[in-house]
Design a protein around this motif. Structure first.
Motif, PDB file in Angstrom:
ATOM      1  N   LEU A   4      51.277  36.214  44.260  1.00 45.13           N
ATOM      2  CA  LEU A   4      50.669  37.330  44.988  1.00 45.13           C
ATOM      3  C   LEU A   4      49.592  37.910  44.084  1.00 45.13           C
ATOM      4  N   TYR A   5      48.352  37.785  44.505  1.00 42.10           N
ATOM      5  CA  TYR A   5      47.234  38.324  43.722  1.00 42.10           C
ATOM      6  C   TYR A   5      47.140  39.815  44.020  1.00 42.10           C
ATOM      7  N   ILE A   6      47.039  40.606  42.956  1.00 40.87           N
ATOM      8  CA  ILE A   6      47.000  42.063  43.099  1.00 40.87           C
ATOM      9  C   ILE A   6      45.599  42.532  42.715  1.00 40.87           C
ATOM     10  N   ARG A   7      44.951  43.248  43.594  1.00 38.68           N
ATOM     11  CA  ARG A   7      43.573  43.681  43.327  1.00 38.68           C
ATOM     12  C   ARG A   7      43.484  45.215  43.311  1.00 38.68           C
ATOM     13  N   PRO A   8      43.535  45.819  42.125  1.00 36.56           N
ATOM     14  CA  PRO A   8      43.256  47.252  42.018  1.00 36.56           C
ATOM     15  C   PRO A   8      41.731  47.452  41.956  1.00 36.56           C
ATOM     16  N   ILE A  41      34.719  49.478  39.760  1.00 33.39           N
ATOM     17  CA  ILE A  41      35.401  48.619  38.783  1.00 33.39           C
ATOM     18  C   ILE A  41      36.676  48.056  39.416  1.00 33.39           C
ATOM     19  N   PHE A  42      37.143  46.932  38.920  1.00 31.77           N
ATOM     20  CA  PHE A  42      38.340  46.362  39.527  1.00 31.77           C
ATOM     21  C   PHE A  42      39.135  45.568  38.499  1.00 31.77           C
ATOM     22  N   GLU A  43      40.288  45.085  38.941  1.00 27.79           N
ATOM     23  CA  GLU A  43      41.153  44.255  38.109  1.00 27.79           C
ATOM     24  C   GLU A  43      41.730  43.141  38.967  1.00 27.79           C
ATOM     25  N   GLY A  44      42.355  42.185  38.329  1.00 25.29           N
ATOM     26  CA  GLY A  44      43.045  41.123  39.061  1.00 25.29           C
ATOM     27  C   GLY A  44      44.286  40.756  38.270  1.00 25.29           C
ATOM     28  N   LEU A  45      45.429  40.755  38.909  1.00 26.85           N
ATOM     29  CA  LEU A  45      46.671  40.350  38.235  1.00 26.85           C
ATOM     30  C   LEU A  45      47.575  39.706  39.270  1.00 26.85           C
ATOM     31  N   PRO A  64      44.748  30.093  51.607  1.00 27.92           N
ATOM     32  CA  PRO A  64      43.432  30.096  50.960  1.00 27.92           C
ATOM     33  C   PRO A  64      43.339  31.280  49.994  1.00 27.92           C
ATOM     34  N   PHE A  65      42.552  31.158  48.939  1.00 30.13           N
ATOM     35  CA  PHE A  65      42.466  32.247  47.966  1.00 30.13           C
ATOM     36  C   PHE A  65      41.673  33.426  48.538  1.00 30.13           C
ATOM     37  N   GLY A  66      42.309  34.608  48.521  1.00 35.87           N
ATOM     38  CA  GLY A  66      41.566  35.847  48.799  1.00 35.87           C
ATOM     39  C   GLY A  66      41.172  36.100  50.235  1.00 35.87           C
ATOM     40  N   ALA A  99      45.766  28.103  44.686  1.00 31.52           N
ATOM     41  CA  ALA A  99      44.874  27.888  43.547  1.00 31.52           C
ATOM     42  C   ALA A  99      43.460  28.386  43.867  1.00 31.52           C
ATOM     43  N   TYR A 100      42.786  28.960  42.864  1.00 27.92           N
ATOM     44  CA  TYR A 100      41.375  29.345  43.016  1.00 27.92           C
ATOM     45  C   TYR A 100      40.504  28.088  42.901  1.00 27.92           C
ATOM     46  N   TYR A 101      40.801  27.278  41.911  1.00 28.56           N
ATOM     47  CA  TYR A 101      40.172  25.954  41.797  1.00 28.56           C
ATOM     48  C   TYR A 101      41.277  24.932  41.986  1.00 28.56           C
ATOM     49  N   ALA A 131      32.704  44.769  31.057  1.00 27.55           N
ATOM     50  CA  ALA A 131      33.378  45.601  32.064  1.00 27.55           C
ATOM     51  C   ALA A 131      33.596  44.772  33.323  1.00 27.55           C
ATOM     52  N   LYS A 132      34.734  45.010  33.974  1.00 29.17           N
ATOM     53  CA  LYS A 132      34.985  44.290  35.226  1.00 29.17           C
ATOM     54  C   LYS A 132      34.391  45.165  36.329  1.00 29.17           C
ATOM     55  N   THR A 133      33.101  45.002  36.510  1.00 23.12           N
ATOM     56  CA  THR A 133      32.367  45.867  37.426  1.00 23.12           C
ATOM     57  C   THR A 133      31.574  45.023  38.418  1.00 23.12           C
ATOM     58  N   GLY A 184      32.025  33.619  34.051  1.00 26.40           N
ATOM     59  CA  GLY A 184      31.943  34.585  35.159  1.00 26.40           C
ATOM     60  C   GLY A 184      33.264  34.746  35.879  1.00 26.40           C
ATOM     61  N   THR A 185      33.873  33.646  36.286  1.00 24.67           N
ATOM     62  CA  THR A 185      35.203  33.721  36.904  1.00 24.67           C
ATOM     63  C   THR A 185      36.307  33.507  35.857  1.00 24.67           C
ATOM     64  N   MET A 186      35.906  33.141  34.647  1.00 28.74           N
ATOM     65  CA  MET A 186      36.919  32.826  33.626  1.00 28.74           C
ATOM     66  C   MET A 186      36.263  32.732  32.243  1.00 28.74           C
ATOM     67  N   ALA A 234      39.897  30.007  31.463  1.00 27.21           N
ATOM     68  CA  ALA A 234      41.145  30.780  31.519  1.00 27.21           C
ATOM     69  C   ALA A 234      40.854  32.093  32.227  1.00 27.21           C
ATOM     70  N   GLY A 235      41.607  32.358  33.283  1.00 22.28           N
ATOM     71  CA  GLY A 235      41.419  33.607  34.022  1.00 22.28           C
ATOM     72  C   GLY A 235      42.627  33.845  34.910  1.00 22.28           C
ATOM     73  N   THR A 236      42.759  35.046  35.430  1.00 24.25           N
ATOM     74  CA  THR A 236      43.920  35.327  36.287  1.00 24.25           C
ATOM     75  C   THR A 236      43.846  34.493  37.558  1.00 24.25           C
ATOM     76  N   ALA A 237      42.711  34.565  38.238  1.00 26.96           N
ATOM     77  CA  ALA A 237      42.573  33.786  39.477  1.00 26.96           C
ATOM     78  C   ALA A 237      42.523  32.299  39.153  1.00 26.96           C
ATOM     79  N   ALA A 238      41.725  31.940  38.161  1.00 24.75           N
ATOM     80  CA  ALA A 238      41.500  30.527  37.835  1.00 24.75           C
ATOM     81  C   ALA A 238      42.698  29.897  37.125  1.00 24.75           C
TER      82      ALA A 238
HETATM   83  C1  COI Z   1      40.350  37.278  38.374  1.00 29.77           C
HETATM   84  O1  COI Z   1      40.508  36.252  37.728  1.00 29.77           O
HETATM   85  O2  COI Z   1      41.311  37.998  38.689  1.00 29.77           O
HETATM   86  C2  COI Z   1      39.016  37.726  38.790  1.00 29.77           C
HETATM   87  O3  COI Z   1      38.833  38.871  39.042  1.00 29.77           O
HETATM   88  C3  COI Z   1      37.950  36.716  38.962  1.00 29.77           C
HETATM   89  C4  COI Z   1      37.481  36.561  40.358  1.00 29.77           C
HETATM   90  C5  COI Z   1      36.626  35.364  40.360  1.00 29.77           C
HETATM   91  C6  COI Z   1      38.534  36.365  41.389  1.00 29.77           C
END
Ligand code: COI
Length: 352
Positions: A137-141, A71-75, A26-28, A169-171, A194-196, A233-235, A299-303
């Protein structure tokens, strides 16, 4: 390769890896064995360490809990067929983290620290990088204010963490989205780019209302007139109208998405017409009515590339064409580049 800084590494006594079901991630919700931690105090990042993933101890007066100075990131990291660990565009995330940091009065984090911390963490937890199709592997700084202080000012202390989760998959299917024209995600002069943390908290109530109406997500419109499409919001959002790929220009209220940038780069490389221009809700509705809207996707890292199957507006639902060749081609190309299976013309892949 970035030079590696020296960290203290304290390994877990009992790995949780044998419990991971790689067929059903499952995601996350599943976290790798270790996390990176650094502390900011007296104007410096110190106490760099990798330790077992676990709960943190913070004061009830912690500034982030009350005022969201965070603040955060996703890669993502991928395992190539030959067993290499490949991370997708980590330098871009390190740079964007500092853009968010400036806006949120968070101290800058040296790119070298970001890269070394991520590299060492991935080496320690390399077993957690899944290799099945559709997994990574989702990386969350994340950096958050750590002062115990019930007053409004930038914190003097911060924590920088990186933790990772194997994800699917996120979706998992094409999404149904609603154009939101009452609530606002971001405004000019605000923090939308900002990713806040607060951006995501503010989006929850409208998103839950939309979910009750059967939608997966919202399409945010500009906060001033609600007449122009922004992001989800997510993408970020992209629309193929006729033969032109259109997306909103980044600015104060829109996240400068790294996947968005990849999509625009690939589309331009393929000779497509690409516009970074404001698209009005009226134009979008008209394109759906005339059949000129061929595809819409996020388009997004998670999505990753999230295809859109339906768009709702003012009580009416518009079904989009079921054939979605462009978003499929983009998804496939990006997936192959990320896994080292296609030429990486732009130097996006960082090999550990
Ligand atoms: C990402 O795509 O990495 C995000 O931070 C969005 C979040 C919905 C998981």
């Amino acid at each position: 390769m970035t030079e590696t800084l020296a960290f203290e590494i304290k390994k877990t006594k009992q790995s949780r890896l044998p419990e991971l079901d790689t067929d059903n991630i499952p995601f996350g919700k599943v976290y790798s064995d270790h996390m990176f931690v650094a502390e900011y105090k007296n104007g410096e990042w110190n106490d760099l360490r990798i330790e077992p993933y676990g709960n943190l101890s913070i004061s009830p007066a912690n500034a982030t809990l009350h005022y969201a100075q965070s603040i955060f990131e996703g890669l993502k990291a991928y395992r190539s067929k030959s067993g290499d660990i490949l991370v997708f565009r980590p330098q871009a995330n390190a740079q964007r983290l500092n853009v968010s940091a400036s806006r949120m009065c968070v101290p800058q984090l040296p790119e070298e620290l970001f890269m070394s911390a991520m590299t060492e963490l991935l080496k320690v937890d390399s077993g957690w990088i899944p290799d099945k199709d559709g997994t990574s592997l989702y990386i969350r700084p994340v950096i958050f204010a750590d002062d115990p202080y019930v007053g409004i000012r930038p914190s003097e202390t911060y924590k920088f963490l990186i933790f990772t989760c194997p994800v699917g998959a996120y979706y998992s299917e094409p999404v149904s989205v609603k154009i939101e024209t009452k609530y606002t995600r971001a405004v000019a002069g605000g923090v939308g780019y900002a990713k806040t943390a607060g951006n995501y908290a503010a989006s929850l109530f409208p998103a839950v209302q939309a979910q009750k109406e059967g939608y997966d997500q919202l399409i945010w419109t500009d906060g001033q007139t609600h007449e122009f499409i922004e992001e989800a919001g997510t993408m970020n959002l992209l629309f193929l109208i006729g033969d032109t790929l259109i997306t909103a220009p980044t600015g104060d209220s829109i996240l400068n998405g790294i996947t968005r940038n990849c999509v625009l780069t690939l589309a331009r490389d393929w000779g497509m017409k690409v516009k970074e221009e404001r698209l009005s809700v009226k134009e979008l509705i008209s394109a759906m009515e005339t059949g000129e809207l061929k595809e819409a996707f996020g388009a997004g890292t998670a999505a990753t590339i999230a295809q859109i199957r339906r768009i709702g507006y003012a009580g009416k639902d518009y079904e989009l064409p079921k054939e979605r060749p462009l978003s499929q081609k983009l998804f496939n190309a990006l997936d192959k580049i990320k896994k080292g299976e296609q030429e990486d013309k732009w130097g996006w892949v960082y090999k550990i």
